[in-house]
Design a protein around this motif. Structure first.
Motif, PDB file in Angstrom:
ATOM      1  N   LEU A   1     -40.839  15.944 -22.498  1.00  0.00           N
ATOM      2  CA  LEU A   1     -40.144  14.659 -22.634  1.00  0.00           C
ATOM      3  C   LEU A   1     -38.909  14.676 -21.744  1.00  0.00           C
ATOM      4  O   LEU A   1     -38.168  15.655 -21.721  1.00  0.00           O
ATOM      5  N   ALA A   2     -38.681  13.588 -21.025  1.00  0.00           N
ATOM      6  CA  ALA A   2     -37.509  13.520 -20.160  1.00  0.00           C
ATOM      7  C   ALA A   2     -36.991  12.098 -20.103  1.00  0.00           C
ATOM      8  O   ALA A   2     -37.737  11.133 -20.295  1.00  0.00           O
ATOM      9  N   GLY A   3     -35.705  11.959 -19.819  1.00  0.00           N
ATOM     10  CA  GLY A   3     -35.109  10.641 -19.714  1.00  0.00           C
ATOM     11  C   GLY A   3     -34.617  10.125 -21.045  1.00  0.00           C
ATOM     12  O   GLY A   3     -34.263  10.892 -21.942  1.00  0.00           O
ATOM     13  N   ARG A   4     -34.644   8.802 -21.218  1.00  0.00           N
ATOM     14  CA  ARG A   4     -34.089   8.203 -22.428  1.00  0.00           C
ATOM     15  C   ARG A   4     -34.980   8.366 -23.642  1.00  0.00           C
ATOM     16  O   ARG A   4     -34.548   8.061 -24.758  1.00  0.00           O
ATOM     17  N   LEU A   5     -36.208   8.857 -23.462  1.00  0.00           N
ATOM     18  CA  LEU A   5     -37.129   8.949 -24.599  1.00  0.00           C
ATOM     19  C   LEU A   5     -37.139  10.322 -25.264  1.00  0.00           C
ATOM     20  O   LEU A   5     -37.992  10.598 -26.093  1.00  0.00           O
TER      21      LEU A   5
ATOM     22  N   THR B   1     -27.031  11.706 -17.574  1.00  0.00           N
ATOM     23  CA  THR B   1     -27.456  12.672 -18.595  1.00  0.00           C
ATOM     24  C   THR B   1     -28.970  12.796 -18.621  1.00  0.00           C
ATOM     25  O   THR B   1     -29.514  13.912 -18.706  1.00  0.00           O
ATOM     26  N   SER B   2     -29.673  11.669 -18.546  1.00  0.00           N
ATOM     27  CA  SER B   2     -31.142  11.705 -18.574  1.00  0.00           C
ATOM     28  C   SER B   2     -31.697  12.524 -17.415  1.00  0.00           C
ATOM     29  O   SER B   2     -32.631  13.316 -17.586  1.00  0.00           O
ATOM     30  N   ALA B   3     -31.152  12.326 -16.225  1.00  0.00           N
ATOM     31  CA  ALA B   3     -31.613  13.074 -15.063  1.00  0.00           C
ATOM     32  C   ALA B   3     -31.319  14.561 -15.215  1.00  0.00           C
ATOM     33  O   ALA B   3     -32.123  15.422 -14.833  1.00  0.00           O
ATOM     34  N   TYR B   4     -30.161  14.875 -15.779  1.00  0.00           N
ATOM     35  CA  TYR B   4     -29.762  16.272 -15.967  1.00  0.00           C
ATOM     36  C   TYR B   4     -30.719  16.992 -16.910  1.00  0.00           C
ATOM     37  O   TYR B   4     -31.151  18.117 -16.654  1.00  0.00           O
ATOM     38  N   VAL B   5     -31.051  16.306 -18.009  1.00  0.00           N
ATOM     39  CA  VAL B   5     -32.023  16.842 -18.968  1.00  0.00           C
ATOM     40  C   VAL B   5     -33.373  17.066 -18.283  1.00  0.00           C
ATOM     41  O   VAL B   5     -34.051  18.081 -18.507  1.00  0.00           O
ATOM     42  N   ALA B   6     -33.767  16.121 -17.433  1.00  0.00           N
ATOM     43  CA  ALA B   6     -35.062  16.219 -16.761  1.00  0.00           C
ATOM     44  C   ALA B   6     -35.135  17.412 -15.828  1.00  0.00           C
ATOM     45  O   ALA B   6     -36.211  17.983 -15.624  1.00  0.00           O
ATOM     46  N   GLN B   7     -34.001  17.799 -15.254  1.00  0.00           N
ATOM     47  CA  GLN B   7     -33.997  18.995 -14.411  1.00  0.00           C
ATOM     48  C   GLN B   7     -34.348  20.235 -15.225  1.00  0.00           C
ATOM     49  O   GLN B   7     -35.047  21.139 -14.733  1.00  0.00           O
ATOM     50  N   ALA B   8     -33.880  20.283 -16.470  1.00  0.00           N
ATOM     51  CA  ALA B   8     -34.243  21.403 -17.342  1.00  0.00           C
ATOM     52  C   ALA B   8     -35.740  21.412 -17.606  1.00  0.00           C
ATOM     53  O   ALA B   8     -36.378  22.468 -17.661  1.00  0.00           O
ATOM     54  N   VAL B   9     -36.332  20.227 -17.751  1.00  0.00           N
ATOM     55  CA  VAL B   9     -37.785  20.131 -17.936  1.00  0.00           C
ATOM     56  C   VAL B   9     -38.516  20.643 -16.699  1.00  0.00           C
ATOM     57  O   VAL B   9     -39.490  21.389 -16.796  1.00  0.00           O
ATOM     58  N   GLY B  10     -38.049  20.239 -15.512  1.00  0.00           N
ATOM     59  CA  GLY B  10     -38.695  20.696 -14.287  1.00  0.00           C
ATOM     60  C   GLY B  10     -38.688  22.199 -14.164  1.00  0.00           C
ATOM     61  O   GLY B  10     -39.701  22.815 -13.789  1.00  0.00           O
ATOM     62  N   MET B  11     -37.566  22.830 -14.491  1.00  0.00           N
ATOM     63  CA  MET B  11     -37.484  24.289 -14.409  1.00  0.00           C
ATOM     64  C   MET B  11     -38.323  24.938 -15.507  1.00  0.00           C
ATOM     65  O   MET B  11     -38.990  25.976 -15.270  1.00  0.00           O
ATOM     66  N   ALA B  12     -38.327  24.350 -16.699  1.00  0.00           N
ATOM     67  CA  ALA B  12     -39.159  24.885 -17.789  1.00  0.00           C
ATOM     68  C   ALA B  12     -40.627  24.839 -17.414  1.00  0.00           C
ATOM     69  O   ALA B  12     -41.401  25.775 -17.691  1.00  0.00           O
ATOM     70  N   ALA B  13     -41.050  23.758 -16.758  1.00  0.00           N
ATOM     71  CA  ALA B  13     -42.444  23.655 -16.332  1.00  0.00           C
ATOM     72  C   ALA B  13     -42.786  24.735 -15.332  1.00  0.00           C
ATOM     73  O   ALA B  13     -43.908  25.282 -15.341  1.00  0.00           O
TER      74      ALA B  13
ATOM     75  N   ARG C   1     -28.686   8.520 -23.514  1.00  0.00           N
ATOM     76  CA  ARG C   1     -29.566   7.610 -22.784  1.00  0.00           C
ATOM     77  C   ARG C   1     -29.133   7.328 -21.355  1.00  0.00           C
ATOM     78  O   ARG C   1     -29.946   6.877 -20.544  1.00  0.00           O
ATOM     79  N   VAL C   2     -27.855   7.530 -21.010  1.00  0.00           N
ATOM     80  CA  VAL C   2     -27.382   7.105 -19.686  1.00  0.00           C
ATOM     81  C   VAL C   2     -28.016   7.955 -18.592  1.00  0.00           C
ATOM     82  O   VAL C   2     -28.397   9.112 -18.792  1.00  0.00           O
ATOM     83  N   MET C   3     -28.100   7.383 -17.389  1.00  0.00           N
ATOM     84  CA  MET C   3     -28.950   7.979 -16.348  1.00  0.00           C
ATOM     85  C   MET C   3     -28.491   9.353 -15.875  1.00  0.00           C
ATOM     86  O   MET C   3     -29.321  10.217 -15.577  1.00  0.00           O
TER      87      MET C   3
ATOM     88  N   LEU D   1     -34.613   8.053 -12.146  1.00  0.00           N
ATOM     89  CA  LEU D   1     -33.858   9.251 -11.773  1.00  0.00           C
ATOM     90  C   LEU D   1     -34.322  10.481 -12.533  1.00  0.00           C
ATOM     91  O   LEU D   1     -34.311  11.592 -12.008  1.00  0.00           O
ATOM     92  N   SER D   2     -34.745  10.296 -13.783  1.00  0.00           N
ATOM     93  CA  SER D   2     -35.211  11.437 -14.570  1.00  0.00           C
ATOM     94  C   SER D   2     -36.463  12.037 -13.954  1.00  0.00           C
ATOM     95  O   SER D   2     -36.548  13.258 -13.744  1.00  0.00           O
ATOM     96  N   GLY D   3     -37.462  11.200 -13.663  1.00  0.00           N
ATOM     97  CA  GLY D   3     -38.684  11.711 -13.058  1.00  0.00           C
ATOM     98  C   GLY D   3     -38.434  12.327 -11.695  1.00  0.00           C
ATOM     99  O   GLY D   3     -39.011  13.370 -11.348  1.00  0.00           O
ATOM    100  N   VAL D   4     -37.567  11.701 -10.898  1.00  0.00           N
ATOM    101  CA  VAL D   4     -37.246  12.221  -9.563  1.00  0.00           C
ATOM    102  C   VAL D   4     -36.615  13.604  -9.664  1.00  0.00           C
ATOM    103  O   VAL D   4     -37.007  14.551  -8.975  1.00  0.00           O
ATOM    104  N   CYS D   5     -35.617  13.739 -10.535  1.00  0.00           N
ATOM    105  CA  CYS D   5     -34.907  15.020 -10.641  1.00  0.00           C
ATOM    106  C   CYS D   5     -35.791  16.098 -11.253  1.00  0.00           C
ATOM    107  O   CYS D   5     -35.698  17.273 -10.879  1.00  0.00           O
ATOM    108  N   CYS D   6     -36.649  15.713 -12.189  1.00  0.00           N
ATOM    109  CA  CYS D   6     -37.610  16.670 -12.753  1.00  0.00           C
ATOM    110  C   CYS D   6     -38.563  17.164 -11.672  1.00  0.00           C
ATOM    111  O   CYS D   6     -38.786  18.369 -11.522  1.00  0.00           O
TER     112      CYS D   6
END
Length: 762
Positions: free
Chosen positions: A375-379, A395-407, A391-393, A28-33
């Motif tokens: 870095l995205a997801g549980r790592l 939250t991990s996916a939500y964090v990954a969305q911030a990475v996608g926008m930052a990129a 670590r839960v999915m 879910l993290s990679g997908v949302c990112c």
């Protein structure tokens, strides 16, 4: 026909993909990112080493998606994650209320392949990292076993969302594995060596009733002595799938390199458990049951955690510390498990909650020593204790969305991840936060300010406005067997006069407390403003609640009716955006036993849990309110919030309004190319993706059908069957108009029409 001569050696077919961002890991993290970045306009390659997307949420593992809402078992109101993860869960709710994990697979695949900016590579494993300098990744090499093809993946930016950190590890990124000592960060909940430093893997099974007797002959490797599992008496025929999350093992091993060994041990346990259920004679109801599915890969919890410029820690979670670079939030408990897992004598988990949600900083989302690695997801960069929450999915996916926008921002301006915080004069962090807020990514304490939004310049008018003067006494009559409370949004100033409706089976006393939270934005009723002790006679009656408290700032109050089994409390059929009842009850699934009371000094707080009930329960408590609460005005649609927080933050029409209508008008004509609407998808509902069956397919507070009209009252857009929070309407040709009218035609349930936000762009 293809025929080739014998040769000494051949090379595999090789394909090169160039992109702006390579995302490794299709959970879910990679997908949302990937989706967030693609929608922001950059080219993304998403690399997944499995045949489906979703990781632990996929049909290969079948864990439910959860985040800050925590099964509605904590005090985090309206805390479901927004943005892409919200869109995915709402779509799953609409199509798949039964929680079939195969359907969730299809939704994730559909959303990814629908993005023209994403190249998806399934069954493709990254095996090598090339670097142009010691701190810069230049290329990844990957292999797909299904098409026997090598891939060269080239980009200026990379995101490791792989869980175990295959990219970061090979690139030489600093990481940690195991638990920090209490002394390193002052974390009082740091585990002992006896408890263990790693969380293990889990494996699930599904059962099926065939309607006829079915025998089971266990494989030779099945666990033959069920008493080796100290909690074996907890097994039953009713629980399956991730309800058995505590079938966990591997916390004493290397959770990366020993995964196959851990898998075999989990298989032994699963088949041993099923042998016990089928053949021990303790479960006669299992006679017609068969195993329908057993996982083939374990669901991983913990392995490597990579170091960013900031390491999230226990105090960030518990104290809800603020960060200037906050880009996401968490709210799951600090949830650590004994390293011995299913074979431990200790409880399967040790969950400690915060009083509210906490910020997650951007500095935890990139490597401190590899300058183009997100870095995205549980790592992400977190201590072992903080990881227990982050670590839960969800939250991990939500964090990954911030990475996608930052990129996307880095791509636009040719930056590296750290540059967004290292160049404060350019206000990159503020830009990142703004872009996230625009797509529905709520960040605690932040309000959207968008100068490009034409709605900010408009004159607003509405056909009606909800005034909360009554929650009419037309609902069920329920015994006050547990403390029950009505949450009410109150502006600064005196608390209104309230009246409740009760029926008593004898003369008795009703105790009612007025409470609020000690921290704005929280919804833990830990401050008692006033207590009323009211004599009640036998029979049905109205009860005055003459609170004389005055609020120094706006927020929710809790009208708490304390337990009295001689009293039945009258409820209301009326449900409305931003209005909810809560109950001081337990939810053992998330270690909620009514009150959190740590017996040792482990750095967490003592407080009560007051949580909603799931629909069709969870009616509001019937009240008369004088003067009525006027916090549902049209002006709320441009106040910068897209969900209830310390106020409803919504325009809500009067329940009797036959045609709820909001009109924006301008002094001069506008050329409108895009309109964005945000509806109430009930951010209190956790929307678990599997196992739990939902009684609805959409939020009753969400507008199902609406129409947009121009200044000539011509219909320019018509939407039916809406169930999403965010609706984006794009016009092929700019709309020339001096006004825009939104007609809310139908709801998904019996609730007054509501609109959380309107934004309009030229």
């Amino acid at each position: 026909m293809i025929r080739e001569q014998a040769t000494d050696k051949r090379t595999l077919k090789t394909i090169r993909h160039d992109a702006d961002l390579i995302v490794v890991g299709g959970g879910l993290s990679g997908v949302c990112c990937a989706i967030t970045a693609a929608r922001a306009g950059i080219r993304v390659v998403l690399v997944q080493d499995r045949p489906v997307l979703g990781g632990n949420a996929s049909s290969e593992v079948r864990l439910w998606v959860l985040g800050a809402t925590s099964h509605m078992g904590n005090n985090n109101r309206w805390a479901r994650e927004g943005g892409v993860i919200d869109e995915l869960l709402l779509e799953n709710w609409y199509r798949n209320p039964e929680g079939n994990p195969l359907i969730f697979d299809t939704i994730l695949l559909e959303k990814v392949i629908g993005e023209s900016n994403i190249t998806l590579l399934l069954n493709t494993a990254v095996y090598e990292v090339e670097k142009s300098t010691p701190d810069t990744i230049s290329e990844l090499k990957a292999f797909c076993s299904q098409n026997s093809t090598l891939y060269e993946l080239v980009a200026p930016l990379f995101c490791d969302a792989s869980g175990d950190g295959i990219v970061g590890f090979q690139a030489g990124a600093a990481f940690r594995m195991g638990a920090e000592s209490e002394e390193e960060f002052g974390e009082k909940f740091a585990p002992s060596a006896e408890y263990g430093e790693l969380l293990g893997h889990s494996m699930y099974f599904y059962t099926k009733d065939t309607g006829r007797p079915v025998r089971f002959v266990p494989p030779s490797y099945a666990l033959d002595d069920i008493t080796k599992i100290p909690r074996y008496r907890r097994f039953n025929t009713q629980e399956y799938g991730c309800q058995l999350w505590w079938i966990e093992y591997g916390g004493r091993l290397d959770t990366v390199h020993d995964t196959e060994k851990i898998k075999w041990e989990l298989w032994k346990v699963v088949y041993g458990v099923w042998n016990y259920i089928k053949n021990s004679g303790q479960f006669p109801e299992a006679e017609t049951l068969t195993l329908e599915w057993v996982g083939h890969i374990p669901g991983k919890r913990e392995s490597r955690r990579f170091e960013g410029d900031y390491i999230l820690r226990q105090q960030d979670v518990v104290e809800q510390r603020e960060h200037v670079d906050a880009v996401a939030f968490g709210g799951w408990s600090i949830d650590l498990h004994p390293a011995d897992g299913v074979f431990s004598e200790k409880p399967g988990c040790n969950q400690w909650h915060s009083k509210g949600i906490y910020q997650i900083p951007y500095r935890s989302l990139y490597s401190r020593n590899i300058n183009n690695l997100f870095l995205a997801g549980r790592l992400i960069s977190a201590s072992h204790v903080a990881f227990g929450s982050s670590r839960v999915m969800g939250t991990s996916a939500y964090v990954a969305q911030a990475v996608g926008m930052a990129a996307a921002l880095c791509t636009r301006d040719g930056l590296k991840p750290r540059d967004l915080v290292d160049r404060p004069e350019r206000q990159y962090v503020a830009s990142l936060q703004k872009e996230l807020l625009k797509i529905g990514q709520y960040i605690p304490g932040l309000r959207l300010h968008d100068d490009q939004d034409l709605a900010q310049q408009a004159h607003l008018s509405a056909s009606s406005e909800f005034v909360l003067s009554s929650l009419p006494p037309d609902g069920p009559l329920v015994t006050l067997a547990q403390p029950s409370a009505q949450m009410l949004p109150i502006p600064a100033g005196p608390v209104p006069h309230l009246k409740a409706y009760v029926t008593a089976d004898q003369d008795t006393t009703l105790t009612v407390e007025l409470r609020r939270s000690s921290k704005p934005g929280n919804h833990t009723p830990d401050v008692t403003l006033q207590t009323l002790t009211i004599p009640v006679r036998k029979g049905k009656q109205e009860v005055d609640l003459p609170f004389n408290a005055t609020l120094d700032h706006a927020g929710y109050v809790f009208v708490c009716f304390l337990k009295n089994e001689h009293i039945r409390l009258q409820y209301s059929q009326l449900r409305a955006t931003g209005i909810v009842s809560v109950f001081n009850k337990s939810n053992p699934a998330v270690s909620n036993y009514g009150k959190q009371e740590p017996t040792d000094d482990i750095g967490v707080e003592t407080f009560e849990f007051w949580c909603p009930e799931r629909r069709p329960k969870g009616h509001n408590i019937a009240l008369q309110i004088e003067p009525g609460i006027r916090l549902f005005a049209a002006e709320n649609v441009r106040n910068g919030f897209q969900r209830p927080t310390n106020q409803p933050n919504a325009w809500v029409a009067a329940p009797t309004d036959p045609n709820p209508t909001l009109t924006m008008s301008w002094a001069d004509r506008k050329q409108i190319s895009r309109v964005e609407l945000f509806f109430d998808s009930d951010f209190d509902h956790p929307l678990e993706s599997v196992i739990m069956v939902h009684p609805e397919t959409a939020s009753p507070f969400c507008v199902q059908e609406y129409v947009l009209c121009n200044d000539r009252n011509e219909r320019i857009f018509h939407q039916t069957e809406n169930h999403q929070s965010r609706n984006v309407i794009r016009f092929e040709q700019p709309l020339d108009t001096s006004s825009l009218t939104i007609h809310l035609k139908a709801m998904n349930g019996n609730a007054p029409a509501a609109l959380l936000e309107v934004r309009v762009y030229a």
